[in-house]
Enzyme design. Structure first.
Site, short mmCIF file in Angstrom:
data_model
loop_
_atom_site.label_atom_id
_atom_site.label_comp_id
_atom_site.label_asym_id
_atom_site.label_seq_id
_atom_site.Cartn_x
_atom_site.Cartn_y
_atom_site.Cartn_z
N ALA A 279 0.82 -1.21 0.00
CA ALA A 279 0.00 0.00 0.00
C ALA A 279 0.86 1.26 0.00
CB ALA A 279 -0.92 0.00 1.23
N ILE A 281 4.35 1.67 -0.66
CA ILE A 281 5.36 1.91 -1.69
C ILE A 281 4.68 2.29 -3.00
CG2 ILE A 281 7.15 0.82 -3.07
CD1 ILE A 281 7.75 -0.87 -0.56
N ASP A 325 16.31 31.89 -34.31
CA ASP A 325 16.68 32.47 -35.60
C ASP A 325 15.55 33.38 -36.06
OD1 ASP A 325 19.05 31.16 -35.91
OD2 ASP A 325 18.17 29.43 -36.92
N ASP A 625 19.95 25.43 -37.91
CA ASP A 625 19.66 24.50 -38.99
C ASP A 625 20.88 23.99 -39.76
OD1 ASP A 625 20.11 26.87 -40.19
OD2 ASP A 625 18.17 27.06 -41.14
N ASP A 629 25.80 25.07 -36.90
CA ASP A 629 25.02 25.35 -35.69
C ASP A 629 25.11 24.22 -34.67
OD1 ASP A 629 24.11 27.77 -36.61
OD2 ASP A 629 22.35 26.91 -37.59
N ASN A 718 -5.55 -0.59 -2.34
CA ASN A 718 -4.45 -0.22 -3.22
C ASN A 718 -4.90 -0.19 -4.68
OD1 ASN A 718 -1.68 0.44 -3.42
ND2 ASN A 718 -1.36 -1.56 -4.38
#
Ligand code: ADP
Ligand code: MG
Length: 890
Positions: A279, A281, A325, A625, A629, A718
């Site tokens: 339950a 964890i 750009d 591009d 770059d 759970n």
């Protein structure tokens, strides 16, 4: 092999045609025979493996051991329930992980490589996988070589073959050589190989081997094993779960110990401990986080950006600066020439037709012959049908010349290309050397920025005459025109040429094209601003993200375009490439941070900008591009490549903009913020009532009571809480105001102060209150099973309903957006249905040891839930107030 053959022999052997390429018929036949030109790629996720992987989960193993133990202890009911819980966890875990794996696989498949191919006399851009041996291909700087190929023509070609040969330095390539058969791969200079990169120059080649037959294909099985990186978020989540696991483990040991001292049977205590472990964890947390991330990536994709790795999706949300750009991202990149200015005349578009002005004609000639664009179709009157592949600036020249009925092929017939300096943002010009086939002379055509071309020129063209620049103010006049055009937001190109009587022995392009040119005039190109950009920039500003515009264009052009989109830069907020080169290092950093526009910069400056910003702890997104770059893209926190960008840029980027639009960057950042938001909600919700069970069980042991919850009940809860509503939270949509907040700190914890306070001021007191009620009722002598059922529905119902409060940490639950998440509504209804079944279905009653409850008990459960929601809402309100005020002040 082909490196030992002449070009002619190669073409003959491959049964192809260097001028026209293959026909469609031939290629279809070849494709049938040889298959696709691709390496055996990553396989789609396989259900069975993902299912089996679930068993390696630590918690599953614990549960299975527990199931085995309960079988040995002859606790058959518990055995069945634990098995049911295991199966449920397995199924949910499987579905989630499979879904995530499929999404990621789908995204990976979208990263494709293209190739420029000549077929039936035309150049097309196609998917590299559709190439066949014999195809004639073109490669340029930045391209990934799409298949093994023998060079037919090459200009200054260099490739990087490290991936194949391990050789890091660029390999020089030349079409006109032949090598002995035994030459090692790395020395075959007349061949290019699939998967390597073209660093500079360009070439025409014919494909010799494809897919698995290529050199790359032969070693592909080695190269494909790239490891997936673990993202910082995953690391954070892992350590969080570990901490929680450790805490629970300690608590559970204590409880186990306490129970045994109290004389409760070890077997029963053991099952309780196991159930508590399950339950508490948060075993679903990691998977749910991956789901949130992949869902986010998919949504970003819908908004036209492709996130290449999970890491980027989460970092996006923390972006503080976007460096973008100008050309093509802020502007549309659909460029058209609007004016051409020569020394004595101004030509508007309508003047292009029917003039025989020699200067204008010469400008068109330069524009067409000094041009790297591939023509796919330029026939017919209707220019909407025309198609070009390549740089938009150069494409604009095709359209302009087309207005005067001039086509590239009209000129090409009479010329042979000897050498070329391709356009480069660093050089800011392009030059070609063409041999005039009629008179044997060599002609140089050069175009580039006005300053550059003027620098290279000694003469100019006026009234059909070539005149010498005698006085400096003659050049000044052109610079003045250039600046006037720039202030009108035009992108300006200048053109020049030079003729030599005979071809020099050692043609030195750099030397020849940079002196003694005849200056022809200026070309003013309009690159309209994208309509959505202004609003996107405003949104970024409100979100505390600064936008910086980067361009190689003239300062004045950049400034005006900036104004058009709302980047209002004062004179001292515009830096030029020169400034970046010459400012003293001490000032540079702060100057870069202040600047809003960078003009006349070269790609290397981008790296400088990224580094200066990162020095100031900014999270930088940077677009790019070209090949040049790539260092900046790599250094940036988020490297963004253009969809049409070079393969090299796309490969180093974290994200690819499919439509090149700035708006998309803003949208991706927003999605990044939603992702983080959702991860926070999921975590908070999972942890909210986790400790309640520990307190209830621990308290009972402390006061020597019967357990208020049985192991089977904890397991059932759970399923109800963690399984469905939490998974559904991953689908939460955008919250209002998410782009009105400052960017979150990259190191910000998943649980922020509000969520921690909610856990400690709501989750814990609620558990204590519930325990007090239980304590009171036990003392009153109520039946054990009855009380357990009451605690069971109260805690489960509260947990399920409060999910609506966790849905937003900004807005209150009384908001009309509460029921907008369809998945959540379905999950909550299903969970409540499962809860009702647990209480009223006779079979389940026996297994879960519950009993039917009346209206009064349900009312109590609802009231308890309402109280919790009220508490959460009050905490939210207190915490959100200052923020609202802040944005009001702004
Ligand atoms: P941007 O970042 O705006 O694309 P570039 O560095 O590519 O800037 O271009 C800078 C300048 O170089 C332009 O203003 C123009 O004068 C010139 N230029 C741009 N493209 C070309 C080209 N293909 N050939 C020649 N000159 C060019
Ligand atoms: Mg450019």
């Amino acid at each position: 092999m082909f490196h030992a053959k002449t070009k002619e022999q190669t073409i003959k052997d491959l049964n192809t045609n260097a001028e026209l390429g293959l026909t469609e018929k031939e290629t279809t036949k070849c494709q049938k025979e040889f298959g696709k030109n691709k390496l055996s790629e990553a396989k789609p996720p396989q259900a069975i493996f993902i299912f089996l992987k679930q068993f390696s989960n630590f918690f599953t193993i614990i549960l299975l051991v527990a199931a085995a133990l309960s079988l040995i202890l002859k606790e058959h009911f518990d055995f069945v329930v634990i098995l049911a819980a295991v199966s449920f966890n397995l199924v949910i875990g499987f579905i989630q992980e499979f879904k995530a794996a499929k999404t990621i696989y789908g995204l990976k498949k979208m990263v494709f490589i293209t190739a420029k191919v000549l077929r039936e006399g035309r150049v097309h851009k196609i998917l590299a996988e559709d190439l066949v041996p014999g195809d004639i291909i073109f490669v340029d700087a930045g391209d990934k070589v799409p298949a093994d190929a023998r060079l037919l023509e090459s200009l200054d070609l260099h490739t990087r073959e490290a991936i194949l040969t391990g050789e890091a330095t660029p390999s020089k390539k030349k079409a006109d050589k032949i090598f002995p058969e035994k030459t090692p791969l790395a020395d075959r200079e007349n061949m290019i190989y699939m998967g390597t990169f073209c660093l500079s120059g360009k070439a025409k080649a014919t494909v010799t081997a494809c897919g698995p037959n290529s050199e790359m294909g032969k070693i592909a099985s080695l190269a494909l094993k790239t490891k997936e990186k673990q993202t910082p978020l995953e690391t954070k989540m892992k350590s969080l779960s570990l901490e929680i696991a450790f805490l629970t483990f300690a608590a559970i040991l204590l409880i186990l110990f306490g129970g045994v001292i109290r004389g409760i049977a070890l077997s029963e205590m053991f099952l309780t401990a196991i159930a508590l472990a399950v339950a508490v964890i948060p075993e679903g947390l990691l998977v749910t986080v991956v789901i949130v991330l992949t869902l986010g990536m998919r949504r970003i994709l819908e908004r036209k950006a492709l996130v290449r790795e999970l890491l980027a999706a989460e970092t996006l949300g923390s972006t503080t600066v976007i460096c973008t750009d100008k050309t093509g991202t802020i502007t549309s990149g659909e460029m058209r020439v609007e004016q051409i200015l020569t020394a004595d005349r101004v030509f508007n578009v309508k003047d292009f037709k029917n003039t025989k002005d020699p200067a204008l004609m010469k400008i068109f000639q330069v524009g067409l012959l000094c041009n790297d664009v591939y023509v796919e179709n330029d026939e017919g009157e209707n220019e909407n049908r025309w198609k070009f592949l390549g740089d938009p600036t150069e494409t604009a020249l095709f359209y302009a010349a087309g207005k005067a009925d001039l086509k590239k092929r009209n000129f090409e017939k009479n010329y042979k290309l000897l050498d070329e300096i391709p356009f480069d943002s660093y050089l800011k010009y392009m030059a070609v050397a063409q041999k005039n086939l009629e008179n044997g002379q060599i002609e140089f055509f050069v175009k580039g920025s006005c300053e550059r071309i003027l620098d290279f020129s000694s003469h100019f063209f006026e009234k059909s005459e070539i005149k010498e620049f005698t006085r400096f103010n003659q050049k000044e006049k052109f610079l003045e025109l250039n600046s006037q055009l720039s202030q009108k937001a035009y992108r300006v190109l200048a053109c020049g040429y030079k003729i030599l009587g005979k071809i020099p022995k050692n043609l030195d392009m750099k030397k020849e094209t940079t002196v003694g040119l005849v200056f022809l005039g200026l070309v003013a190109i309009r690159d309209p601003v994208r309509t959505s950009v202004k609003e996107a920039i405003k949104t970024c500003e409100e979100a505390g993200i600064r936008v910086k515009m980067i361009t190689g264009d003239h300062k004045a052009t950049a400034k005006v375009i900036g104004q058009e989109v709302g980047i209002n830069a004062a004179e001292n907020e515009i830096l030029s490439g020169e400034d970046l080169d010459f400012l003293p290092p001490a000032e540079l950093g702060s100057k870069i941070c202040q600047a809003k526009i960078f003009a006349r910069v070269a790609p290397k400056h981008k790296l400088q900008i990224v580094e200066a910003l990162q020095e100031k702890k900014e999270i930088v997104a940077m677009t790019g591009d070209g090949v040049n770059d790539t260092p900046a893209l790599k250094a940036a926190n988020i490297g963004i490549a253009m969809g049409q960008g070079s393969e090299a840029a796309r490969e180093t980027s974290n994200m690819i903009l499919l439509n090149n639009n700035f708006k998309t960057i803003e949208a991706a950042v927003e999605e990044g913020r939603i992702i983080f938001d959702n991860i926070r909600k999921v975590t908070l919700y999972l942890l909210l009532y986790t400790f309640a069970k520990v307190i209830l069980i621990g308290g009972a042991l402390l006061f020597n009571f019967a357990l208020p919850l049985l192991p089977v009940q904890i397991l059932w809860m759970n399923i109800i809480e963690d399984g469905l509503p939490d998974f559904a939270l991953a689908f939460e949509k955008k919250e209002k105001g998410i782009m009105k907040e400052k960017p979150k700190n990259i190191s910000e914890q998943i649980l922020n102060p509000v969520s921690k306070i909610i856990i400690f001021l709501v989750g814990l007191p609620a558990a204590i209150l519930l325990f007090a009620v239980y304590f009171y009722l036990v003392n009153k002598g109520f039946d054990e099973n009855y009380l357990r059922s009451l605690v069971f529905i109260t805690l489960a119902l509260t947990s399920v309903i409060t999910v609506y409060s966790c849905k937003s940490l900004r807005t209150s639950i009384c908001h009309r957006s509460v029921f907008t998440n369809r998945f959540l509504n379905i999950a909550v209804i299903t969970s409540i249905f499962l809860l009702i079944l647990a209480i009223y279905l006779p079979g389940l009653q026996t297994i879960l040891k519950t009993m039917p409850l009346g209206i009064f008990e349900w009312l109590f459960a609802f009231a308890f839930a309402a109280l919790n929601i009220l508490a959460i809402e009050i905490i939210k309100k207190i915490f959100n107030k200052p923020k609202i005020q802040m944005s009001n002040i702004k």
